[in-house]
Design a protein around this motif. Structure first.
Motif, mmCIF file in Angstrom:
data_model
loop_
_atom_site.group_PDB
_atom_site.id
_atom_site.type_symbol
_atom_site.label_atom_id
_atom_site.label_comp_id
_atom_site.label_asym_id
_atom_site.label_seq_id
_atom_site.Cartn_x
_atom_site.Cartn_y
_atom_site.Cartn_z
ATOM 1 N N SER A 291 0.836 -1.203 0.000
ATOM 2 C CA SER A 291 0.000 0.000 0.000
ATOM 3 C C SER A 291 0.871 1.252 0.000
ATOM 4 C CB SER A 291 -0.896 0.001 1.240
ATOM 5 O OG SER A 291 -1.329 1.309 1.564
ATOM 6 N N GLY A 292 0.490 2.233 -0.817
ATOM 7 C CA GLY A 292 1.277 3.461 -0.901
ATOM 8 C C GLY A 292 1.419 4.163 0.437
ATOM 9 N N ILE A 293 0.340 4.211 1.222
ATOM 10 C CA ILE A 293 0.384 4.859 2.539
ATOM 11 C C ILE A 293 1.376 4.146 3.451
ATOM 12 C CG2 ILE A 293 -0.968 5.387 4.614
ATOM 13 C CD1 ILE A 293 -3.423 5.662 2.760
ATOM 14 N N HIS A 294 1.323 2.824 3.452
ATOM 15 C CA HIS A 294 2.242 2.032 4.272
ATOM 16 C C HIS A 294 3.681 2.196 3.792
ATOM 17 C CE1 HIS A 294 -0.664 -0.896 6.414
ATOM 18 N NE2 HIS A 294 -1.359 0.124 5.956
ATOM 19 N N GLN A 295 3.860 2.148 2.487
ATOM 20 C CA GLN A 295 5.212 2.254 1.934
ATOM 21 C C GLN A 295 5.856 3.593 2.279
ATOM 22 O OE1 GLN A 295 4.274 1.493 -2.175
ATOM 23 N NE2 GLN A 295 4.753 -0.693 -2.023
ATOM 24 N N ASP A 296 5.080 4.658 2.161
ATOM 25 C CA ASP A 296 5.608 5.991 2.469
ATOM 26 C C ASP A 296 6.034 6.071 3.931
ATOM 27 O OD1 ASP A 296 6.043 8.861 1.783
ATOM 28 O OD2 ASP A 296 4.475 9.149 3.285
ATOM 29 N N GLY A 297 5.182 5.577 4.830
ATOM 30 C CA GLY A 297 5.522 5.596 6.254
ATOM 31 C C GLY A 297 6.723 4.728 6.562
ATOM 32 N N PHE A 298 6.745 3.528 5.957
ATOM 33 C CA PHE A 298 7.851 2.598 6.195
ATOM 34 C C PHE A 298 9.178 3.188 5.733
ATOM 35 C CE2 PHE A 298 10.676 -0.596 4.349
ATOM 36 C CZ PHE A 298 10.977 -1.338 5.482
ATOM 37 N N LEU A 299 9.187 3.835 4.571
ATOM 38 C CA LEU A 299 10.430 4.398 4.043
ATOM 39 C C LEU A 299 10.931 5.568 4.892
ATOM 40 C CD1 LEU A 299 9.629 4.217 0.229
ATOM 41 C CD2 LEU A 299 11.334 2.875 1.470
ATOM 42 N N LYS A 300 10.030 6.246 5.566
ATOM 43 C CA LYS A 300 10.434 7.324 6.467
ATOM 44 C C LYS A 300 10.963 6.779 7.785
ATOM 45 C CE LYS A 300 7.252 10.723 4.488
ATOM 46 N NZ LYS A 300 5.898 11.321 4.596
ATOM 47 N N ASP A 301 10.298 5.734 8.277
ATOM 48 C CA ASP A 301 10.692 5.116 9.554
ATOM 49 C C ASP A 301 10.071 3.734 9.593
ATOM 50 O OD1 ASP A 301 11.078 4.233 12.138
ATOM 51 O OD2 ASP A 301 10.397 6.076 13.099
ATOM 52 N N ALA A 302 10.894 2.692 9.531
ATOM 53 C CA ALA A 302 10.391 1.315 9.454
ATOM 54 C C ALA A 302 9.433 0.971 10.591
ATOM 55 C CB ALA A 302 11.563 0.330 9.448
ATOM 56 N N SER A 303 9.642 1.579 11.756
ATOM 57 C CA SER A 303 8.815 1.241 12.918
ATOM 58 C C SER A 303 7.372 1.717 12.783
ATOM 59 C CB SER A 303 9.425 1.812 14.197
ATOM 60 O OG SER A 303 9.414 3.222 14.176
ATOM 61 N N THR A 304 7.074 2.535 11.757
ATOM 62 C CA THR A 304 5.693 2.956 11.566
ATOM 63 C C THR A 304 4.789 1.782 11.205
ATOM 64 O OG1 THR A 304 6.176 3.527 9.262
ATOM 65 C CG2 THR A 304 6.200 5.341 10.867
ATOM 66 N N TYR A 305 5.357 0.773 10.518
ATOM 67 C CA TYR A 305 4.545 -0.367 10.115
ATOM 68 C C TYR A 305 5.176 -1.723 10.427
ATOM 69 C CZ TYR A 305 1.275 2.779 7.865
ATOM 70 O OH TYR A 305 0.328 3.745 7.636
ATOM 71 N N GLU A 306 6.324 -1.745 11.057
ATOM 72 C CA GLU A 306 6.937 -3.018 11.444
ATOM 73 C C GLU A 306 7.300 -2.976 12.919
ATOM 74 O OE1 GLU A 306 8.973 -4.629 7.278
ATOM 75 O OE2 GLU A 306 10.257 -4.076 8.949
ATOM 76 N N ILE A 307 6.743 -3.921 13.680
ATOM 77 C CA ILE A 307 7.081 -3.981 15.107
ATOM 78 C C ILE A 307 8.226 -4.953 15.379
ATOM 79 C CG2 ILE A 307 4.771 -3.298 15.872
ATOM 80 C CD1 ILE A 307 4.288 -6.313 16.524
ATOM 81 N N ILE A 308 8.625 -5.691 14.347
ATOM 82 C CA ILE A 308 9.726 -6.651 14.465
ATOM 83 C C ILE A 308 10.714 -6.379 13.336
ATOM 84 C CG2 ILE A 308 10.394 -9.103 14.357
ATOM 85 C CD1 ILE A 308 7.509 -9.755 15.282
ATOM 86 N N ASN A 309 11.998 -6.317 13.646
ATOM 87 C CA ASN A 309 13.021 -6.227 12.619
ATOM 88 C C ASN A 309 13.152 -7.601 11.957
ATOM 89 O OD1 ASN A 309 15.597 -6.327 11.290
ATOM 90 N ND2 ASN A 309 16.213 -4.513 12.441
ATOM 91 N N PRO A 310 13.047 -7.689 10.628
ATOM 92 C CA PRO A 310 13.137 -8.998 9.961
ATOM 93 C C PRO A 310 14.373 -9.797 10.357
ATOM 94 C CG PRO A 310 12.517 -7.294 8.397
ATOM 95 C CD PRO A 310 12.851 -6.600 9.670
ATOM 96 N N ASP A 311 15.510 -9.113 10.580
ATOM 97 C CA ASP A 311 16.739 -9.810 10.966
ATOM 98 C C ASP A 311 16.567 -10.556 12.287
ATOM 99 O OD1 ASP A 311 17.954 -8.790 8.723
ATOM 100 O OD2 ASP A 311 18.920 -7.132 9.785
ATOM 101 N N GLU A 312 15.721 -10.009 13.140
ATOM 102 C CA GLU A 312 15.525 -10.576 14.478
ATOM 103 C C GLU A 312 14.941 -11.988 14.421
ATOM 104 O OE1 GLU A 312 13.307 -9.163 18.640
ATOM 105 O OE2 GLU A 312 13.121 -7.971 16.813
ATOM 106 N N VAL A 313 14.186 -12.283 13.356
ATOM 107 C CA VAL A 313 13.560 -13.598 13.229
ATOM 108 C C VAL A 313 14.097 -14.365 12.022
ATOM 109 C CG1 VAL A 313 11.448 -12.984 14.459
ATOM 110 C CG2 VAL A 313 11.594 -12.576 11.987
ATOM 111 N N GLY A 314 15.254 -13.920 11.501
ATOM 112 C CA GLY A 314 15.893 -14.634 10.407
ATOM 113 C C GLY A 314 15.191 -14.507 9.080
ATOM 114 N N ALA A 315 14.365 -13.464 8.911
ATOM 115 C CA ALA A 315 13.713 -13.235 7.613
ATOM 116 C C ALA A 315 14.686 -12.559 6.659
ATOM 117 C CB ALA A 315 12.456 -12.388 7.798
ATOM 118 N N GLU A 316 14.380 -12.597 5.379
ATOM 119 C CA GLU A 316 15.309 -12.083 4.370
ATOM 120 C C GLU A 316 15.322 -10.566 4.300
ATOM 121 O OE1 GLU A 316 14.222 -14.051 0.778
ATOM 122 O OE2 GLU A 316 15.096 -15.978 1.383
ATOM 123 N N GLY A 317 14.411 -9.906 4.942
ATOM 124 C CA GLY A 317 14.362 -8.448 4.934
ATOM 125 C C GLY A 317 13.009 -7.937 4.508
ATOM 126 N N SER A 318 12.795 -6.659 4.717
ATOM 127 C CA SER A 318 11.537 -6.041 4.324
ATOM 128 C C SER A 318 11.478 -5.902 2.804
ATOM 129 C CB SER A 318 11.406 -4.664 4.972
ATOM 130 O OG SER A 318 11.495 -4.780 6.379
#
Length: 390
Positions: free
Chosen positions: A297-324
């Motif tokens: 979603s454009g709204i989510h993407q804009d917020g995420f690109l400004k500050d990842a914590s706006t839409y992610e409560i977990i860092n992907p690295d923390e759970v071994g994911a490949e990244g956002s």
């Protein structure tokens, strides 16, 4: 041991394997058992030894192999079952027999054609038999979720007196609401005189999508073990998802609980189980789904690109994911488009992006997702000199 430690009892190799199509051979079971031990599970339910010669052999081989986790074998309240479990677990450095019987009136009357008093005696007897093989005995009160609390408390008190060191309170049909399951655990904590002699365990099924919520309600009310599976595999709609309860505990520090699970292994472990058991993970699955860290979603993407914590409560690295992931669709906005062009090495100003965005929307409306090759074609046609020298 800290009162705030939550023991993780993994039943991927037993309850998880009961999913149609997920049958494992002994070699596969041993490979997964080793990885589950490395993940940090405290108790590993290896199988149901009496169920088949193959399962007996798998439990025995796992018992020989695992050195740190407790290896557990399931049995009914039947002497032959318990003898088979005891024999299969004999090589284990740490062993547990998990035995029990249904305690709800649905089970007592319809399944066993019995009475509450007879079931109470059978419950005590199966624990006594199991104690002949190990001091670590877990009793399960099947369908405890629909069992009358006063009767359940009588059963729990009796099996602890007989030697059970863990008592499993299964919501076998996934019926309970979180407040009901929490109240059931609290009732046992307050009405069983010898409750301090055993650990209460949550084994919740997901028939109404409440397995994780019920397990968390259970530990808040006083349980200290959660029975779960990787990817939430299990009978019917599945079991409590290991990755979900672990990350809830990790994220909500105000709960003041912890586990020994290595969170960075959660995504690799999920993929291994999915591949080995031939069971895909739904893309929107929490923590380990392919879309768990994707933004379209454009709204989510804009917020995420400004500050990842706006839409992610977990860092992907923390759970071994490949990244956002920023996924470009017709719902995406200009900031996401500009970000992707920049990642591809193009330098465009705001006016350029405005022009390119119109072309992008036409492509996006004709495709489910706009790929890098599409963007490269757009950029080359519009202004090829915008590609920065590498």
């Amino acid at each position: 041991m800290s009162a705030n430690k939550i023991f993780i009892f993994d039943t991927t190799l037993r309850d998880g394997e009961q999913v149609p199509g997920c049958k494992l051979n002994t070699k596969e079971k041993i490979e997964l058992a080793l990885q589950l031990e490395h993940l940090g599970v405290d108790i590993l339910e290896a199988g149901f030894p009496i169920s088949s010669p193959g399962d007996f052999e798998s439990v025995r081989k796992i018992a020989e192999t695992i050195k740190n986790a407790t290896v557990c074998g399931l049995s009914r309240a039947v002497q032959k079952d318990i003898e088979a479990a005891g024999e299969a677990l004999k090589p284990a450095a740490r062993k547990r027999i998990h035995t029990g019987i249904g305690t709800s009136d649905f089970h007592i009357k319809s399944k066993f054609n019995s009475t509450r008093e007879e079931i109470l005696e059978r419950a005590k007897q199966c624990v006594t038999w199991a104690r002949n093989y190990t001091d670590d005995v877990e009793f399960y009160a099947e369908d405890a979720g629909r069992t009358d609390n006063e009767y359940l408390a009588r059963v729990v008190e009796a099996v602890i007196a007989a030697g059970a060191t863990t008592v499993n309170i299964p919501d076998t049909t996934g019926y309970c609401l979180p407040h009901q399951y929490g109240e059931k655990i609290a009732y046992l904590r307050n009405n069983v005189s010898n409750i301090d002699k055993a650990v209460l365990s949550c084994h919740c099924h997901n028939d109404l999508g409440l397995a994780t919520a019920n397990s968390i309600a259970g530990i808040i009310a006083g349980a200290r073990q959660i029975e779960c599976t990787i990817n939430g595999l299990g009978e019917r709609a599945g079991n409590t998802s290991l990755e979900e309860v672990v990350m809830i505990i990790k994220q909500h520090k105000q709960l003041n609980f912890y586990t020994n699970i290595k969170a960075e292994m959660l995504n690799p472990m999920s993929r291994l189980v999915s591949d080995t058991m031939r069971m895909p993970v739904q893309p929107n699955k929490a923590i380990v789904g392919a879309n768990a860290f994707s933004h379209s979603s454009g709204i989510h993407q804009d917020g995420f690109l400004k500050d990842a914590s706006t839409y992610e409560i977990i860092n992907p690295d923390e759970v071994g994911a490949e990244g956002s992931k920023i996924v470009l669709t017709a719902r995406s906005g200009r900031s996401a488009l500009a970000h992707r062009f920049q990642k591809l090495g193009y330098q465009f100003n705001r006016n350029d992006i405005d022009v390119l965005y119109e072309t992008f929307l036409k492509v996006a409306d004709s495709k489910k997702e706009v790929q890098d090759a599409d963007l490269t074609e757009m950029a080359t046609q519009y202004k090829p000199e915008a590609l920065l020298a590498s």
